[in-house]
Design an enzyme around this catalytic site. Sequence first.
Site, short mmCIF file in Angstrom:
data_model
loop_
_atom_site.label_atom_id
_atom_site.label_comp_id
_atom_site.label_asym_id
_atom_site.label_seq_id
_atom_site.Cartn_x
_atom_site.Cartn_y
_atom_site.Cartn_z
N ASN A 114 -38.94 57.50 -36.42
CA ASN A 114 -38.54 56.55 -37.48
C ASN A 114 -38.55 55.12 -36.98
O ASN A 114 -38.63 54.17 -37.77
CB ASN A 114 -37.14 56.89 -37.99
CG ASN A 114 -37.15 58.12 -38.86
OD1 ASN A 114 -38.10 58.35 -39.61
ND2 ASN A 114 -36.11 58.93 -38.76
N THR A 162 -35.27 67.05 -35.40
CA THR A 162 -35.36 66.34 -36.69
C THR A 162 -36.28 65.12 -36.59
O THR A 162 -36.21 64.22 -37.44
CB THR A 162 -33.97 65.91 -37.20
OG1 THR A 162 -33.40 64.99 -36.25
CG2 THR A 162 -33.05 67.09 -37.38
N HIS A 166 -33.39 64.78 -45.64
CA HIS A 166 -34.11 65.87 -44.99
C HIS A 166 -33.31 66.54 -43.86
O HIS A 166 -33.07 67.75 -43.88
CB HIS A 166 -35.41 65.35 -44.36
CG HIS A 166 -36.26 64.50 -45.24
ND1 HIS A 166 -37.15 65.02 -46.18
CD2 HIS A 166 -36.37 63.15 -45.33
CE1 HIS A 166 -37.77 64.02 -46.79
NE2 HIS A 166 -37.33 62.88 -46.31
N ASP A 167 -32.95 65.76 -42.85
CA ASP A 167 -32.57 66.34 -41.56
C ASP A 167 -31.30 67.18 -41.55
O ASP A 167 -31.26 68.20 -40.85
CB ASP A 167 -32.47 65.22 -40.52
CG ASP A 167 -33.82 64.56 -40.26
OD1 ASP A 167 -33.85 63.40 -39.83
OD2 ASP A 167 -34.85 65.24 -40.50
N ASP A 197 -34.62 61.29 -34.23
CA ASP A 197 -35.17 59.92 -34.22
C ASP A 197 -34.41 59.05 -35.22
O ASP A 197 -34.95 58.56 -36.20
CB ASP A 197 -36.67 59.92 -34.55
CG ASP A 197 -36.99 60.50 -35.93
OD1 ASP A 197 -38.06 60.13 -36.49
OD2 ASP A 197 -36.19 61.29 -36.46
N ASP A 230 -31.37 61.49 -40.07
CA ASP A 230 -30.91 62.00 -38.78
C ASP A 230 -29.44 61.67 -38.56
O ASP A 230 -28.68 62.46 -38.02
CB ASP A 230 -31.70 61.37 -37.64
CG ASP A 230 -33.20 61.52 -37.75
OD1 ASP A 230 -33.80 60.84 -38.59
OD2 ASP A 230 -33.76 62.34 -37.02
N PHE A 289 -44.32 63.32 -41.99
CA PHE A 289 -44.28 62.34 -40.90
C PHE A 289 -44.07 62.97 -39.52
O PHE A 289 -44.80 62.66 -38.58
CB PHE A 289 -43.19 61.29 -41.15
CG PHE A 289 -43.06 60.32 -40.01
CD1 PHE A 289 -42.05 60.49 -39.06
CD2 PHE A 289 -43.97 59.29 -39.84
CE1 PHE A 289 -41.96 59.62 -37.98
CE2 PHE A 289 -43.89 58.42 -38.76
CZ PHE A 289 -42.87 58.59 -37.83
N ASN A 290 -43.06 63.82 -39.36
CA ASN A 290 -42.74 64.35 -38.03
C ASN A 290 -43.92 65.13 -37.44
O ASN A 290 -44.19 65.05 -36.25
CB ASN A 290 -41.50 65.24 -38.07
CG ASN A 290 -40.22 64.46 -38.30
OD1 ASN A 290 -40.16 63.26 -38.01
ND2 ASN A 290 -39.21 65.12 -38.83
O1 RIB Z 1 -40.62 63.24 -43.23
C1 RIB Z 1 -39.23 63.18 -43.09
C2 RIB Z 1 -38.83 63.22 -41.64
O2 RIB Z 1 -39.41 62.11 -40.95
C3 RIB Z 1 -37.31 63.07 -41.42
O3 RIB Z 1 -36.94 63.72 -40.25
C4 RIB Z 1 -37.14 61.59 -41.26
O4 RIB Z 1 -35.96 61.25 -40.52
C5 RIB Z 1 -38.37 61.25 -40.47
O5 RIB Z 1 -38.10 61.54 -39.09
CA CA Z 2 -35.79 62.43 -38.50
#
Ligand code: RIB
Ligand code: CA
Length: 318
Positions: free
Chosen positions: A44, A129, A244-245, A15, A20, A170-171
């Site tokens: 996102n 991701t 993160h990703d 996303d 990402d 979040f994801n």
């Molecule tokens: O919480 C972080 C995640 O949520 C990452 O993948 C960021 O790109 C969002 O998608």
């Molecule tokens: Ca992401």
Amino acid sequence: MSNDTAPIPIILDCDPGHDDAIAILLAVQSPRIDLLAVTTTFGNCSIDDATRNALRILTLAGATTTPVARGAAGSLAGMSELGNYVHGVSGLDGPEMPEPGFAPSEKSAVELMQGVLESSDHPVTIVATGPTTNVAALIQQHPEVVHKVAEIIFMGGSTERGNHTPTAEFNTYADPEALDTVINSGIPVRMVGLNLTHQALATPEIVARMQAMPHPIGHICGEWMGFFGSSYRAVWSFDSPPVHDPCTVAALIEPDLIAWQECFLAVETKGEWTRGTTIVDLHNRYERPPNASVAMKLDTARYWDLVLDAIDKLGQGR
Ligand code: RIB
Ligand code: CA
């Protein structure tokens, strides 16, 4: 090339999103990765923006023959929680970016995933991701290709606190039912949660290494980190943003980069206050058999050397 050095075939479901974007660059550049397809999901930003951003990032990287397919606009339950508050109006705010140099596939994300899996001579790794809506839909709609999925490695959840809510990352918050389907699919699952990715901070020293690169890709990455970092400072008071990703892709390229723990994993889909929270039973309190590998410790210095080397090689080659 013996099997253990053959490039790992992957589908990257994402996303984009600033982190990402770096994951895409890493997957494009690494000789250890065969990026078969990129599929996009809401998260996102809207699905339209995520798809446009994926095309722009791949255009920037010179990977204009990588198939891209548009996926879910919302969760399995019909929600569309978005993360523009972190990634900006476009989902990739900050530097100017090239317009897409190619069009997305006519196929949907699930159709493209199904086709790639069906035609692949080897099992394919799915790297997720963003919210795992597309992956769950693939599992539900195409059980005939599930055996062609080598593993699902996803960025999401946490063994500790969340980010989008106090307990939910979040994801996983964006589509907990999808993650529940993934976890219970029988496909090997690896979770790269916030407890791991918060070890991958783009400190000023890291950003300076991007900015010092003698090419636009390095500078764009530095500007992405600038915008991403401003959001992390404003929302969570982080000095530096956790990237993160790319941790998911990096784990495939250098298997010993991360220390893992096998344990029981579940995701809350009902809690009034805890929906989307991952329950990671590190001490086997539920006495249930392990169903996932959970990332625990990152070799941060090696991670950044790997990511920065890939960005620099990509930039030098453009
Ligand atoms: O919480 C972080 C995640 O949520 C990452 O993948 C960021 O790109 C969002 O998608
Ligand atoms: Ca992401």
